[in-house]
Each structure stands twice: as C-alpha cells, then as structure tokens.
Write an enzyme that holds these catalytic residues in place. Sequence first.
Site, short mmCIF file in Angstrom:
data_model
loop_
_atom_site.label_atom_id
_atom_site.label_comp_id
_atom_site.label_asym_id
_atom_site.label_seq_id
_atom_site.Cartn_x
_atom_site.Cartn_y
_atom_site.Cartn_z
CE LYS A 65 -4.25 -1.97 1.90
NZ LYS A 65 -5.23 -1.94 3.23
CG ASN A 86 -7.80 0.97 -0.56
OD1 ASN A 86 -7.68 1.93 -1.29
ND2 ASN A 86 -8.76 0.06 0.01
N GLY A 126 -3.60 0.78 17.25
CA GLY A 126 -2.73 0.25 16.38
C GLY A 126 -2.11 1.60 15.52
N GLY A 128 -0.32 0.95 12.12
CA GLY A 128 0.01 0.64 10.97
C GLY A 128 -0.68 1.17 9.84
N GLY A 129 -0.62 0.28 8.69
CA GLY A 129 -1.05 0.71 7.60
C GLY A 129 -2.78 1.00 7.61
CB ALA A 130 -5.56 -1.16 9.07
CG ASN A 150 1.28 1.29 17.73
OD1 ASN A 150 0.31 0.40 17.58
ND2 ASN A 150 2.38 1.42 16.92
NE ARG A 151 3.83 -4.64 19.15
CZ ARG A 151 4.06 -5.41 18.19
NH1 ARG A 151 3.54 -6.81 18.73
NH2 ARG A 151 4.39 -5.35 17.21
N GLY A 244 -14.74 -7.05 10.71
CA GLY A 244 -14.15 -5.94 9.50
C GLY A 244 -14.87 -6.50 8.27
P1 NDP Z 1 0.35 -3.40 9.83
O1 NDP Z 1 1.50 -4.52 10.13
O2 NDP Z 1 0.69 -2.31 8.99
O3 NDP Z 1 0.35 -2.51 11.29
C1 NDP Z 1 0.14 -3.63 12.49
C2 NDP Z 1 0.01 -3.00 13.64
O4 NDP Z 1 -0.51 -3.69 14.71
C3 NDP Z 1 0.97 -2.03 14.42
O5 NDP Z 1 0.53 -0.95 15.03
C4 NDP Z 1 1.67 -2.89 15.14
O6 NDP Z 1 2.42 -2.25 16.35
C5 NDP Z 1 0.34 -3.43 16.02
N1 NDP Z 1 0.70 -5.02 16.60
C6 NDP Z 1 0.97 -6.05 15.78
N2 NDP Z 1 0.90 -6.90 16.72
C7 NDP Z 1 0.47 -6.62 17.95
C8 NDP Z 1 0.02 -6.98 19.23
N3 NDP Z 1 0.39 -8.52 19.66
N4 NDP Z 1 -0.17 -6.24 20.25
C9 NDP Z 1 -0.67 -4.96 19.91
N5 NDP Z 1 -0.23 -4.29 18.93
C10 NDP Z 1 0.17 -5.26 17.84
O7 NDP Z 1 -0.98 -3.98 9.68
P2 NDP Z 1 -2.31 -3.22 9.25
O8 NDP Z 1 -2.24 -2.03 9.76
O9 NDP Z 1 -2.37 -3.27 7.68
O10 NDP Z 1 -3.58 -4.26 9.41
C11 NDP Z 1 -3.88 -4.33 10.86
C12 NDP Z 1 -5.06 -5.12 10.78
O11 NDP Z 1 -6.24 -4.59 9.90
C13 NDP Z 1 -5.07 -6.58 10.32
O12 NDP Z 1 -5.80 -7.48 11.16
C14 NDP Z 1 -6.01 -6.67 8.81
O13 NDP Z 1 -6.26 -7.67 8.61
C15 NDP Z 1 -6.83 -5.67 9.29
N6 NDP Z 1 -7.43 -5.08 7.85
C16 NDP Z 1 -8.65 -5.18 7.58
C17 NDP Z 1 -9.27 -4.43 6.41
C18 NDP Z 1 -10.90 -4.60 6.29
O14 NDP Z 1 -11.13 -4.11 5.13
N7 NDP Z 1 -11.51 -5.14 7.15
C19 NDP Z 1 -8.28 -3.58 5.84
C20 NDP Z 1 -6.80 -3.56 6.14
C21 NDP Z 1 -6.42 -4.29 7.36
P3 NDP Z 1 3.84 -1.77 16.31
O15 NDP Z 1 3.93 -0.52 15.70
O16 NDP Z 1 4.25 -1.50 17.72
O17 NDP Z 1 4.29 -3.05 15.53
#
Ligand code: NDP
Length: 281
Positions: A65, A86, A126, A128-130, A150-151, A244
Amino acid sequence: MDSYCVFGHPIEHSKSPWIQARFAELTGQTLQYEKTWVPLDAFSTTVHAFRAAGGKGCNVTLPFKAEAATLATECSPRVALAQACNTLKFDGEHIYGENTDGLGLVRDLLSNAGFALQGRRILLIGAGGAAAGILGPLLTEKPLSIWVANRSVDKAIQLTERHASLAASEGVDCQAFGLTHEAILSHSFDLVINASSSSLSHAALPVPASVLQTNGLACDLMYGPAAQTFMQWAQAHGTEARDGLGMLVEQAAASFQLWRGVKPPTQQVLTDLRAWVSHSK
Ligand code: NDP
C-alpha cells in the site's frame, strides 16, 4: 472487457474478486477482476505491465500500500495523509490513487451498524497501515476525541502529528499514547477500534476491558475466526461487537464507484459474504 485486479503478497485469501463480481452483477456492469500474487520486489513492474496490457485499475493490499502511493501521479488527500493507497485508477498516462479503507469503515459504522460518530470518544488501537488509512476519514466525522494507542508509541505519535492540522480544523482531540499509558487504562470509550494485527497473529488482547463501555461498540478490523476472541471479549463486557467484514465490502464498493462511476448496493453482498465466511470456519 474492462479488466481490474488486486495485487498482494500473499493474495490467495482475498475475497475481492468475489465481491467485485457481485457488484458487477448487481449493477449490470461487464468487467473482469482477478487476484495476482506479486513477488516482493516486483510491485511497480507488475502494475505497469497490467496497465500497459489495458488494465483499468487495481486494488492493492499488504504489503504494497505504501509503494502504491508512490506510483500515483495524482492522489486524494486521504492518500497523502495515510501515505498509503489501496486503489489505483488508470487513465492513459495518468494514475489516480485513492485510499478507500477509511471511507469503507466509516460507511460501515454509520450505515450498516447505525453507529453515529459525531461527538463520540474513540480509541484507535494500532498505528500501522490500516490505522493510517482510517484516521483521516474518522476525524472528518467530528468525534469528540480520537486517542491512538500503539505498542510502539513513536509510530502513534508520527501518525497523530501527520493528522494534527485536520484534527484541529475538525475540532477533534487527537492524541497518541502507548498501550499501557495511564490515560488509556483510566478511561472508557464509546467506540474501540482494533486496527492492530493482534487478532491476525492470535496475540493477547491489546488493551484491558476497562476501555469498553456498556452500550458502546468495539470493532476489530479483522474478520473470520481470527476476530472471534476480540468480539467475544467485548460482548462478555456488555459491549456490542463488530468485525471487519462490513469495512471490507464498503471499501470495495468505494473502489468500484471510483472505477465505474456507479455506487453498488452493499447490504446483500455483506449478508452473502458473512454467510460464506461463517460456513468456511
Ligand atoms: P501493519 O502490519 O501495518 O500494522 C500492525 C499494527 O499492529 C502495528 O500498529 C503494530 O504495532 C500492531 N501490533 C502487531 N501485533 C500486536 C500485538 N500483539 N499487540 C498489539 N499491537 C500489535 O498491519 P495493518 O495495519 O495493515 O493491518 C492491521 C489489521 O487490520 C489486520 O488484522 C488486517 O487484517 C486488518 N485490515 C482489515 C481491513 C478490512 O477491510 N477489514 C483492511 C486493512 C486491514 P507496532 O507498531 O508496535 O509494531
């Protein structure tokens, strides 16, 4: 026939071809939509080859993305803020980039869940990308506050700083915290959104139940069996839970509308998809 595709790595799990085929059927459009696995180092060459072969547009999923945003010759303000894209639409040499993730979530919450966002207190877990894709569209709904937890707190700070001007113009209290910050542990929220990948990796719940409110809503962006632990946890504490799937369908609808100029109906598609996903558990 107009041709579209979703590119990702992995891609086998993608429900997008099924969703887009249903939209085409329901709107009487004729198009082809496929999914393609892309090697990690071949995203831009794959997209350019698809465009050169006559492709009209594509969806982009993990982990491309951010790279997709750099391919766009013009992009929406949502892509600029999220730094992630996306949806691409091709028009000659022109490549338009959009991020429909946040539009999809907001539509799902407002229209499908019937949950008003204005004036609400939101916890976004969170960064991350979402999370990046949904923060901007959530802010424009003028909630009272969005606290991003966020973590890695640095990533939450970067995300909220990028959105500071939008938050100020919408009058929203938007702040960043670590997951165990006192402010998170001592407040409850009308809406808790799990945009972390904790459910995807079957990790522990990222926040304590004290963040939940009776009559509130808790939404995991994940869907299928992996979202069940989060949803059951929320329900056990008197909070309505949502997965989701609605966001998935609504973000796909926004992509379809951008490409075809027609807004597809989503209710029946979401009902059918939910039945499919629950049968395949
Ligand atoms: P990324 O890899 O970009 O980001 C992951 C995020 O999750 C980071 O903020 C990370 O924190 C955090 N994280 C990972 N493991 C843990 C944990 N054990 N405890 C707490 N925080 C944690 O992923 P995305 O943002 O792209 O995706 C996130 C979720 O969103 C996924 O489950 C994905 O399937 C879902 N999604 C759903 C969509 C939909 O249409 N329904 C569309 C897009 C995503 P840190 O920065 O500390 O590593």
